[in-house]
Design a protein around this motif. Structure first.
Motif, PDB file in Angstrom:
ATOM      1  N   LYS A   1       2.102 -17.455  -7.669  1.00  0.00           N
ATOM      2  CA  LYS A   1       2.366 -18.448  -6.641  1.00  0.00           C
ATOM      3  C   LYS A   1       3.670 -18.129  -5.929  1.00  0.00           C
ATOM      4  N   PRO A   2       3.818 -18.483  -4.682  1.00  0.00           N
ATOM      5  CA  PRO A   2       5.057 -18.226  -3.953  1.00  0.00           C
ATOM      6  C   PRO A   2       6.253 -18.876  -4.635  1.00  0.00           C
ATOM      7  N   GLY A   3       7.327 -18.094  -4.811  1.00  0.00           N
ATOM      8  CA  GLY A   3       8.538 -18.586  -5.456  1.00  0.00           C
ATOM      9  C   GLY A   3       8.507 -18.523  -6.958  1.00  0.00           C
ATOM     10  N   GLN A   4       7.383 -18.154  -7.518  1.00  0.00           N
ATOM     11  CA  GLN A   4       7.291 -18.077  -8.977  1.00  0.00           C
ATOM     12  C   GLN A   4       7.896 -16.759  -9.476  1.00  0.00           C
ATOM     13  N   ASP A   5       8.649 -16.862 -10.558  1.00  0.00           N
ATOM     14  CA  ASP A   5       9.273 -15.670 -11.132  1.00  0.00           C
ATOM     15  C   ASP A   5       8.262 -14.912 -11.983  1.00  0.00           C
ATOM     16  N   TYR A   6       8.372 -13.594 -11.961  1.00  0.00           N
ATOM     17  CA  TYR A   6       7.466 -12.743 -12.741  1.00  0.00           C
ATOM     18  C   TYR A   6       8.139 -11.397 -13.007  1.00  0.00           C
ATOM     19  N   LEU A   7       7.589 -10.658 -13.930  1.00  0.00           N
ATOM     20  CA  LEU A   7       8.077  -9.325 -14.279  1.00  0.00           C
ATOM     21  C   LEU A   7       7.062  -8.272 -13.846  1.00  0.00           C
ATOM     22  N   VAL A   8       7.562  -7.090 -13.554  1.00  0.00           N
ATOM     23  CA  VAL A   8       6.722  -5.963 -13.147  1.00  0.00           C
ATOM     24  C   VAL A   8       6.799  -4.899 -14.239  1.00  0.00           C
ATOM     25  N   ASP A   9       5.667  -4.529 -14.752  1.00  0.00           N
ATOM     26  CA  ASP A   9       5.592  -3.467 -15.755  1.00  0.00           C
ATOM     27  C   ASP A   9       5.511  -2.117 -15.036  1.00  0.00           C
ATOM     28  N   HIS A  10       6.363  -1.175 -15.426  1.00  0.00           N
ATOM     29  CA  HIS A  10       6.393   0.118 -14.722  1.00  0.00           C
ATOM     30  C   HIS A  10       6.923   1.210 -15.651  1.00  0.00           C
ATOM     31  N   SER A  11       6.713   2.453 -15.252  1.00  0.00           N
ATOM     32  CA  SER A  11       7.217   3.612 -16.002  1.00  0.00           C
ATOM     33  C   SER A  11       8.726   3.712 -15.826  1.00  0.00           C
TER      34      SER A  11
ATOM     35  N   ASP B   1       0.826  -1.207   0.000  1.00  0.00           N
ATOM     36  CA  ASP B   1       0.000   0.000   0.000  1.00  0.00           C
ATOM     37  C   ASP B   1       0.864   1.263   0.000  1.00  0.00           C
ATOM     38  N   ASN B   2       1.957   1.236   0.771  1.00  0.00           N
ATOM     39  CA  ASN B   2       2.841   2.416   0.783  1.00  0.00           C
ATOM     40  C   ASN B   2       3.511   2.626  -0.579  1.00  0.00           C
ATOM     41  N   ILE B   3       3.932   1.535  -1.203  1.00  0.00           N
ATOM     42  CA  ILE B   3       4.543   1.649  -2.525  1.00  0.00           C
ATOM     43  C   ILE B   3       3.507   2.147  -3.538  1.00  0.00           C
ATOM     44  N   LYS B   4       2.308   1.640  -3.463  1.00  0.00           N
ATOM     45  CA  LYS B   4       1.256   2.058  -4.381  1.00  0.00           C
ATOM     46  C   LYS B   4       0.938   3.544  -4.213  1.00  0.00           C
ATOM     47  N   GLN B   5       0.886   4.020  -2.966  1.00  0.00           N
ATOM     48  CA  GLN B   5       0.611   5.437  -2.708  1.00  0.00           C
ATOM     49  C   GLN B   5       1.745   6.314  -3.238  1.00  0.00           C
ATOM     50  N   THR B   6       2.979   5.858  -3.039  1.00  0.00           N
ATOM     51  CA  THR B   6       4.126   6.639  -3.528  1.00  0.00           C
ATOM     52  C   THR B   6       4.132   6.704  -5.051  1.00  0.00           C
ATOM     53  N   CYS B   7       3.870   5.586  -5.705  1.00  0.00           N
ATOM     54  CA  CYS B   7       3.816   5.586  -7.167  1.00  0.00           C
ATOM     55  C   CYS B   7       2.693   6.489  -7.680  1.00  0.00           C
ATOM     56  N   LYS B   8       1.592   6.511  -6.994  1.00  0.00           N
ATOM     57  CA  LYS B   8       0.483   7.375  -7.394  1.00  0.00           C
ATOM     58  C   LYS B   8       0.871   8.850  -7.254  1.00  0.00           C
ATOM     59  N   ALA B   9       1.612   9.194  -6.203  1.00  0.00           N
ATOM     60  CA  ALA B   9       2.030  10.585  -6.009  1.00  0.00           C
ATOM     61  C   ALA B   9       2.998  11.033  -7.099  1.00  0.00           C
ATOM     62  N   TYR B  10       3.823  10.115  -7.583  1.00  0.00           N
ATOM     63  CA  TYR B  10       4.787  10.452  -8.612  1.00  0.00           C
ATOM     64  C   TYR B  10       4.272  10.158 -10.022  1.00  0.00           C
ATOM     65  N   ARG B  11       3.017   9.814 -10.132  1.00  0.00           N
ATOM     66  CA  ARG B  11       2.387   9.525 -11.429  1.00  0.00           C
ATOM     67  C   ARG B  11       3.110   8.388 -12.154  1.00  0.00           C
ATOM     68  N   VAL B  12       3.494   7.391 -11.388  1.00  0.00           N
ATOM     69  CA  VAL B  12       4.219   6.237 -11.934  1.00  0.00           C
ATOM     70  C   VAL B  12       3.244   5.074 -12.080  1.00  0.00           C
ATOM     71  N   TYR B  13       3.275   4.471 -13.260  1.00  0.00           N
ATOM     72  CA  TYR B  13       2.442   3.292 -13.508  1.00  0.00           C
ATOM     73  C   TYR B  13       3.259   2.036 -13.203  1.00  0.00           C
ATOM     74  N   PHE B  14       2.661   1.105 -12.476  1.00  0.00           N
ATOM     75  CA  PHE B  14       3.298  -0.198 -12.282  1.00  0.00           C
ATOM     76  C   PHE B  14       2.196  -1.253 -12.121  1.00  0.00           C
ATOM     77  N   SER B  15       2.528  -2.454 -12.526  1.00  0.00           N
ATOM     78  CA  SER B  15       1.551  -3.543 -12.505  1.00  0.00           C
ATOM     79  C   SER B  15       2.277  -4.857 -12.284  1.00  0.00           C
ATOM     80  N   THR B  16       1.761  -5.644 -11.334  1.00  0.00           N
ATOM     81  CA  THR B  16       2.267  -7.000 -11.093  1.00  0.00           C
ATOM     82  C   THR B  16       1.210  -8.006 -11.551  1.00  0.00           C
ATOM     83  N   PRO B  17       1.640  -9.137 -12.060  1.00  0.00           N
ATOM     84  CA  PRO B  17       0.662 -10.117 -12.541  1.00  0.00           C
ATOM     85  C   PRO B  17      -0.146 -10.701 -11.378  1.00  0.00           C
ATOM     86  N   PRO B  18      -1.452 -10.935 -11.585  1.00  0.00           N
ATOM     87  CA  PRO B  18      -2.276 -11.495 -10.506  1.00  0.00           C
ATOM     88  C   PRO B  18      -2.027 -13.000 -10.343  1.00  0.00           C
ATOM     89  N   ASN B  19      -2.431 -13.493  -9.186  1.00  0.00           N
ATOM     90  CA  ASN B  19      -2.384 -14.937  -8.894  1.00  0.00           C
ATOM     91  C   ASN B  19      -0.980 -15.517  -9.053  1.00  0.00           C
TER      92      ASN B  19
END
Length: 326
Positions: free
Chosen positions: A269-279, A249-267
């Motif tokens: 699983k623990p230990g699963q590798d994934y990428l985060v899309d961001h500005s 929530d703190n990271i989301k609020q900070t990104c919103k204040a700086y007008r930064v877009y970021f998205s993590t894939p839903p669902n």
């Protein structure tokens, strides 16, 4: 009686040529006075008497005309026998015979090498001055446009944790220019490239402006980027970079204040590798916490450093170098 009349008439005829002779002699004597008349104005003649032991002065046509023009204008006529005052103190060109004389004559003129160098130097100086002022005004306009009415459009309060586990808020950015980047440690290529660029920018700014920049990386992946992970990751790029993380929530609020877009894939699983899309931007903040300019990937390290150094040099307020960050 007729004989007497004829004698008187003959005497009168003999006397007439003598009087005519006297008249001609008088005319010849009078001709000793010579009159020089200008070809332009018959009424403005200059009379020179044939005086003994005096040198007769013959004026050139141009000066003669100018002098007559002055007389016609109402100025007193120049007395004869005095030299004509020249219009210039320079030696006439017709009397110059050597290169040294020509150089000596041109040296004192208004247009010479020294005057040309001064003129060109002044022009170049004015060009660079007005170019610098134009760029400075443009930077100031950009900085003013990015500020909101009462609160900045980009940036704002936040409460996160640094790589040492210490609390870090927006107030800790006061007093220095801050360079904020959003990324994550598991990024395969973009984030490492941008952090390498960030390290070059930090060194160049410190070399030219001193320790006035505060580089910050805020994680967009708080689930995997713990303070220990950030510390191990950032030491490979530059020791001055501060890593920040926190709750989602703190990271989301900070990104919103700086007008930064970021998205993590839903669902995920623990230990699963994934990428985060961001500005992908560097956000430059001034010592008062106001947003100045966003620097994208199209800037090289040298270009980005120059943009930041120009803004830093334009800053008129104090740069409070706290001991904690110095």
């Amino acid at each position: 009686m007729s004989v007497s009349c004829n004698c008187i008439a003959g005497a009168m005829r003999a006397i007439r040529p003598a009087s005519t002779l006297r008249t001609e002699l008088h005319a010849v004597r009078t001709s000793a006075r010579r009159t020089v008349t200008s070809s332009h104005s018959p009424s403005s003649a200059i009379v020179y008497r044939a005086l003994p032991k005096q040198k007769t002065i013959c004026l050139p046509r141009a000066q003669n005309s100018i002098w007559h023009g002055r007389n016609l204008g109402g100025n007193p006529r120049k007395p004869p026998g005095q030299p004509v005052r020249p219009f210039s103190n320079s030696t006439p060109r017709c009397k110059l015979k050597t290169i040294e004389q020509v150089r000596a004559r041109n040296k004192g003129g208004p247009f010479n090498l020294t005057a040309a160098i001064l003129f060109i130097s002044a022009g170049v100086g004015l060009y660079f001055y007005f170019t610098y002022e134009k760029e400075r005004v443009a930077r100031k306009r950009i900085a003013e446009q990015t500020k909101g009415m009462g609160k900045p459009k980009v940036g704002g309060p936040f409460d996160l944790i640094d790589q040492d586990g210490q609390q870090f808020t927006h107030e800790d950015m006061q007093g220095k220019y801050a360079l904020v980047y959003f990324g994550f440690t598991h990024c395969p290529d973009i984030c490492p490239d941008e952090l390498d660029k960030m390290a070059l920018m930090i060194d160049k700014i410190k070399e030219n402006c001193g320790n006035v920049i505060l580089p910050i990386m805020i994680s967009c992946d708080p689930a995997r980027d713990t303070p220990a992970v950030l510390k191990e990751y950032l030491k490979e790029f530059h020791p001055d970079i501060i890593g920040l993380t926190g709750t989602y929530d703190n990271i989301k609020q900070t990104c919103k204040a700086y007008r930064v877009y970021f998205s993590t894939p839903p669902n995920v699983k623990p230990g699963q590798d994934y990428l985060v899309d961001h500005s992908i931007y560097f956000y430059l903040m001034d010592p008062e916490g106001d947003f100045v300019e966003a620097i994208g990937r199209n800037f090289t390290a040298d270009q980005a450093a120059k943009v930041m150094m120009d803004h830093i040099k334009d800053w008129k307020g104090p740069l409070n170098k706290k001991e904690h960050w110095a």
